[in-house]
Design a protein around this motif. Structure first.
Motif, PDB file in Angstrom:
ATOM      1  N   SER A  15       0.840  -1.204   0.000  1.00  0.00           N
ATOM      2  CA  SER A  15       0.000   0.000   0.000  1.00  0.00           C
ATOM      3  C   SER A  15       0.869   1.245   0.000  1.00  0.00           C
ATOM      4  O   SER A  15       1.780   1.367   0.816  1.00  0.00           O
ATOM      5  N   SER A  16       0.553   2.182  -0.885  1.00  0.00           N
ATOM      6  CA  SER A  16       1.333   3.418  -0.931  1.00  0.00           C
ATOM      7  C   SER A  16       1.149   4.242   0.338  1.00  0.00           C
ATOM      8  O   SER A  16       2.052   4.953   0.763  1.00  0.00           O
ATOM      9  N   SER A  17      -0.022   4.142   0.970  1.00  0.00           N
ATOM     10  CA  SER A  17      -0.250   4.910   2.201  1.00  0.00           C
ATOM     11  C   SER A  17       0.248   4.171   3.441  1.00  0.00           C
ATOM     12  O   SER A  17       0.650   4.800   4.419  1.00  0.00           O
ATOM     13  N   ASN A  82      -4.379   8.105   8.832  1.00  0.00           N
ATOM     14  CA  ASN A  82      -3.050   7.523   8.633  1.00  0.00           C
ATOM     15  C   ASN A  82      -1.994   8.344   9.368  1.00  0.00           C
ATOM     16  O   ASN A  82      -1.112   8.947   8.755  1.00  0.00           O
ATOM     17  N   SER A 102       0.324  10.044   6.464  1.00  0.00           N
ATOM     18  CA  SER A 102       0.525   9.454   5.145  1.00  0.00           C
ATOM     19  C   SER A 102      -0.740   9.698   4.324  1.00  0.00           C
ATOM     20  O   SER A 102      -1.772   9.073   4.546  1.00  0.00           O
ATOM     21  N   GLY A 104      -1.279   9.384   1.051  1.00  0.00           N
ATOM     22  CA  GLY A 104      -1.474   8.623  -0.175  1.00  0.00           C
ATOM     23  C   GLY A 104      -0.376   8.870  -1.190  1.00  0.00           C
ATOM     24  O   GLY A 104       0.220   9.952  -1.226  1.00  0.00           O
ATOM     25  N   THR A 228       4.013   1.881  -8.530  1.00  0.00           N
ATOM     26  CA  THR A 228       2.642   2.389  -8.519  1.00  0.00           C
ATOM     27  C   THR A 228       2.252   2.703  -9.956  1.00  0.00           C
ATOM     28  O   THR A 228       2.958   3.397 -10.667  1.00  0.00           O
ATOM     29  N   THR A 231      -1.434   3.127  -8.689  1.00  0.00           N
ATOM     30  CA  THR A 231      -1.416   2.761  -7.281  1.00  0.00           C
ATOM     31  C   THR A 231      -0.719   1.414  -7.142  1.00  0.00           C
ATOM     32  O   THR A 231      -0.460   0.724  -8.131  1.00  0.00           O
TER      33      THR A 231
END
Length: 263
Positions: A15-17, A82, A102, A104, A228, A231
């Protein structure tokens, strides 16, 4: 529209976040406090509730080092879903505690300061307008991207392509069970072996693409480095096509770089 560099980024899944953002926060703290010999991290909100499953603690320890204590604060009231706090320590003494959010895409708000907005560099906002302008100027879509992005994009995308290809290649070689309570078995290698044993051309095509997409996606689920696109959840689609056109259709890297620019 923003630069293509804002779309394609390398980082650890899934997950990018939950992983890319925390990794960037850890790297920021290491840069600010190179003398630190230990770290404490407090995760709140979604990072606390789902961080374990998203390997948030794993990437923090991998980035900061084994002398890292990660706690999941399920009772605190986060300023954002986040939210995390990272404390740098030296000889048991606190050097600094920094609040990170975070937001995103690996971007961070630091101590309440929003991440710097990246400029929109493209003069057009619809595909119809871009195509019309390219026709007037008698240039191709990839030439339009080169014109707007300027020098350095080819080197950036060449590195991105290497990372995409590596995510597929490594995923095809991997076996076993993916991290997490569901105990899902990796299937990319088996799909690829089925494709190689198949005699139906159409079925081979479908199995190959599926195996490539699964390979990158399984690397993402296992916390491996992926790209990504745009994403981490969709990190298998473009790499599968890139890998297929390079290895199965013998397209050149130069052709595929043009494709990435337009994609």
């Amino acid at each position: 529209m923003h630069s293509i560099k804002e779309i394609f980024k390398k980082g650890p899944g899934p997950s990018s976040s939950h992983t890319l953002g925390p990794m960037n926060a850890a790297l920021y703290m290491k840069h600010c406090h190179p003398q630190a010999d230990a770290w404490k991290v407090r995760l709140q909100g979604s990072l606390a509730l789902t961080g374990k499953g998203h390997l948030t603690d794993d990437i923090l320890i991998r980035t900061l080092g084994p002398a890292t204590e990660v706690t999941f604060d399920l009772k605190g009231t986060p300023v954002h879903p986040n939210t995390m706090y990272i404390t740098a320590l030296q000889d048991g003494e606190e050097l600094e505690t920094v609040q990170f959010v975070s937001i995103g895409g690996g971007k961070l708000e630091i101590n309440g300061v929003p991440a710097a907005n990246t400029p929109e560099i493209y003069p057009h906002s619809t595909m119809a307008a871009i195509r019309r302008w390219c026709k007037e100027q008698d240039i191709t879509l990839d030439q339009y991207v080169d014109m707007v992005e300027g020098p350095g994009l080819n080197d950036y995308l060449d590195d991105i392509m290497d990372a995409m290809l590596a995510s597929v290649r490594e995923g095809l070689a991997a076996e076993g069970i993916l991290p997490g309570s569901l105990k899902l078995k990796r299937v990319a290698k088996e799909l690829h072996e089925d494709a190689l044993a198949c005699t139906d051309p159409d079925e081979i095509f479908h199995l190959l693409l599926a195996s490539y997409a699964f390979a990158a996606s399984e690397q993402n689920a296992a916390g491996g480095f992926v790209v990504t696109a745009p994403t981490m959840g969709s990190c298998g689609i473009l790499p599968a096509l890139i890998y297929h056109f390079l290895h199965d259709r013998n397209y050149s890297r130069a052709q595929l770089l043009k494709g990435l620019k337009v994609a």
